[in-house]
Enzyme design. Structure first.
Site, PDB file in Angstrom:
ATOM      1  N   HIS A 125       0.867  -1.184   0.000  1.00  0.00           N
ATOM      2  CA  HIS A 125       0.000   0.000   0.000  1.00  0.00           C
ATOM      3  C   HIS A 125       0.901   1.230   0.000  1.00  0.00           C
ATOM      4  CE1 HIS A 125       1.102   0.079   4.213  1.00  0.00           C
ATOM      5  NE2 HIS A 125       0.560  -1.120   4.392  1.00  0.00           N
ATOM      6  N   HIS A 178       4.014   1.392   2.322  1.00  0.00           N
ATOM      7  CA  HIS A 178       5.224   0.742   1.819  1.00  0.00           C
ATOM      8  C   HIS A 178       5.891   1.624   0.752  1.00  0.00           C
ATOM      9  CE1 HIS A 178       2.760  -2.961   2.936  1.00  0.00           C
ATOM     10  NE2 HIS A 178       3.847  -3.117   3.649  1.00  0.00           N
ATOM     11  N   GLN A 224       7.792 -15.197  12.169  1.00  0.00           N
ATOM     12  CA  GLN A 224       7.353 -14.078  13.008  1.00  0.00           C
ATOM     13  C   GLN A 224       5.854 -14.126  13.319  1.00  0.00           C
ATOM     14  OE1 GLN A 224       8.577 -10.985  10.056  1.00  0.00           O
ATOM     15  NE2 GLN A 224       6.731  -9.931  10.724  1.00  0.00           N
ATOM     16  N   LYS A 251       5.011   3.048  11.939  1.00  0.00           N
ATOM     17  CA  LYS A 251       3.791   2.277  12.219  1.00  0.00           C
ATOM     18  C   LYS A 251       4.106   1.076  13.115  1.00  0.00           C
ATOM     19  CE  LYS A 251      -0.164   0.005  11.256  1.00  0.00           C
ATOM     20  NZ  LYS A 251       0.204  -1.360  11.129  1.00  0.00           N
TER      21      LYS A 251
HETATM   22  P1  AMP Z   1       4.952  -5.153   6.456  1.00  0.00           P
HETATM   23  O1  AMP Z   1       4.791  -5.501   5.022  1.00  0.00           O
HETATM   24  O2  AMP Z   1       3.670  -4.942   7.186  1.00  0.00           O
HETATM   25  O3  AMP Z   1       5.909  -6.066   7.165  1.00  0.00           O
HETATM   26  O4  AMP Z   1       5.646  -3.724   6.479  1.00  0.00           O
HETATM   27  C1  AMP Z   1       6.850  -3.489   5.798  1.00  0.00           C
HETATM   28  C2  AMP Z   1       7.376  -2.141   6.210  1.00  0.00           C
HETATM   29  O5  AMP Z   1       6.413  -1.136   5.873  1.00  0.00           O
HETATM   30  C3  AMP Z   1       7.633  -2.024   7.721  1.00  0.00           C
HETATM   31  O6  AMP Z   1       8.812  -1.285   7.938  1.00  0.00           O
HETATM   32  C4  AMP Z   1       6.406  -1.269   8.185  1.00  0.00           C
HETATM   33  O7  AMP Z   1       6.627  -0.530   9.371  1.00  0.00           O
HETATM   34  C5  AMP Z   1       6.166  -0.344   7.016  1.00  0.00           C
HETATM   35  N1  AMP Z   1       4.785   0.156   7.028  1.00  0.00           N
HETATM   36  C6  AMP Z   1       3.658  -0.579   7.199  1.00  0.00           C
HETATM   37  N2  AMP Z   1       2.579   0.218   7.214  1.00  0.00           N
HETATM   38  C7  AMP Z   1       3.037   1.488   7.066  1.00  0.00           C
HETATM   39  C8  AMP Z   1       2.415   2.768   7.016  1.00  0.00           C
HETATM   40  N3  AMP Z   1       1.102   2.905   7.133  1.00  0.00           N
HETATM   41  N4  AMP Z   1       3.200   3.864   6.827  1.00  0.00           N
HETATM   42  C9  AMP Z   1       4.545   3.733   6.715  1.00  0.00           C
HETATM   43  N5  AMP Z   1       5.198   2.555   6.762  1.00  0.00           N
HETATM   44  C10 AMP Z   1       4.454   1.440   6.933  1.00  0.00           C
END
Ligand code: AMP
Length: 288
Positions: free
Chosen positions: A34, A37, A61, A151
């Site tokens: 989204h 990312h 995890q 986040k």
């Molecule tokens: P994930 O795919 O959920 O493991 O997230 C991958 C990276 O994207 C991690 O560093 C998250 O903290 C970051 N992330 C997830 N959601 C957001 C958001 N709403 N705004 C900024 N970074 C995000």
């Protein structure tokens, strides 16, 4: 955009990149991308020469196997989004490539108290799994800068600690949380909310702001976290925690006394809604 599925091929490619004197920025993700990312990709593009994004739903995890099974997978759409923002490289490894030793490895990182509070309390083993995969990915990519989202604040602090433990020269850049227009923090899990729950979900951010607005009002400020839990329960959420914390020596400690000006103060909430676990946090004072 280059696509690599095997770590050995990515490693070879990145050796050449480094030899040419270019810096590497790295954005690890679990896909279902989204704009949150993509904001990390943009930050990486602004700060480094070659941007690598990994998409890997990391089994170690997930403390809840159902959560792992239900994790949204949208690889084709993800690749398109990464292409559209001119990402240089996407890395799509298989589980066997990342865990040739099997999933039950015996490595253990000493993250101290940071591992057992907040998310760690409700997701036992989660941060060991995060540490394990980030360590492996860093060994493969060897980036000069690593971009992660506020986040997942506690995850950022865990990774900051990991970088120290493994004596890594990689710099962690923490990027701000991207939000939907109504304030809900963007998350891959949001797509699992029903339309009615999606509307309600913004209450978490509203409660974080209510806590922030009561800052400086002595005891009322501390009580605002309990109030947040009550308000969320009344709206049909099942909250796990609403906490006000101070950043101290790279860890988070409960703020059980009025804050002083030099403290970094944050509020964090985790709550279930419609079978989906949502987390969010807000910085009340100071900088991470
Ligand atoms: P994930 O795919 O959920 O493991 O997230 C991958 C990276 O994207 C991690 O560093 C998250 O903290 C970051 N992330 C997830 N959601 C957001 C958001 N709403 N705004 C900024 N970074 C995000």
């Amino acid at each position: 955009m280059y696509q690599f599925k095997r770590s050995i091929d990515l490693k070879k490619h990145l050796e050449l990149v480094r030899k040419s004197g270019k810096t590497i920025g790295f954005v690890p993700t679990m896909g279902a991308l989204h704009n949150g990312h993509l904001s990390l990709i943009q930050a990486a593009k602004q700060n480094t020469d070659v941007v690598v994004c990994s998409i890997f739903v990391n089994p170690t995890q997930f403390n809840d196997p159902k959560d792992y099974e239900k994790y949204p997978i949208t690889i084709e759409a993800d690749i398109k989004k990464l292409n559209d923002v001119s990402t240089d490289i996407v890395f799509l490894p298989a589980v066997d490539d990342m865990y040739p030793e099997g999933l039950d490895g015996n490595i253990h990182y000493d993250f101290g108290d940071l591992e057992t509070i907040l998310e760690g309390k409700f997701r036992p083993g989660h941060f060991q799994g995060v540490g394990r995969i980030v360590h492996k990915l860093l060994d493969i990519v060897q980036p000069s800068k690593l971009f992660m989202g506020q986040k997942d604040l506690q995850q950022c602090l865990i990774v900051r600690k990991l970088l120290k433990i493994i004596h890594s020269s990689t710099e962690l850049i923490v990027c701000p949380t991207e939000r939907e227009p109504d304030g809900l923090a963007m998350s891959s899990r949001n797509v699992r909310l029903s339309p009615a729950a999606r509307k309600k979900a913004t209450a978490i951010y509203q409660e974080l702001n209510a806590i922030k607005n009561s800052f400086g009002k002595g005891l009322l400020f501390m009580e605002s976290a309990y109030e947040a839990v009550d308000h969320l329960k009344a709206q049909g959420f099942d909250p796990e925690y609403a906490d006000i914390l101070a950043l101290k020596d790279d860890t988070l400690v409960p703020l059980d006394q009025p804050a002083t000006d030099d403290m970094v103060v944050v509020a964090a909430i985790a709550a279930w809604l419609d079978g989906v676990r949502l987390i969010d946090n807000i910085i009340i004072q100071g900088k991470l």
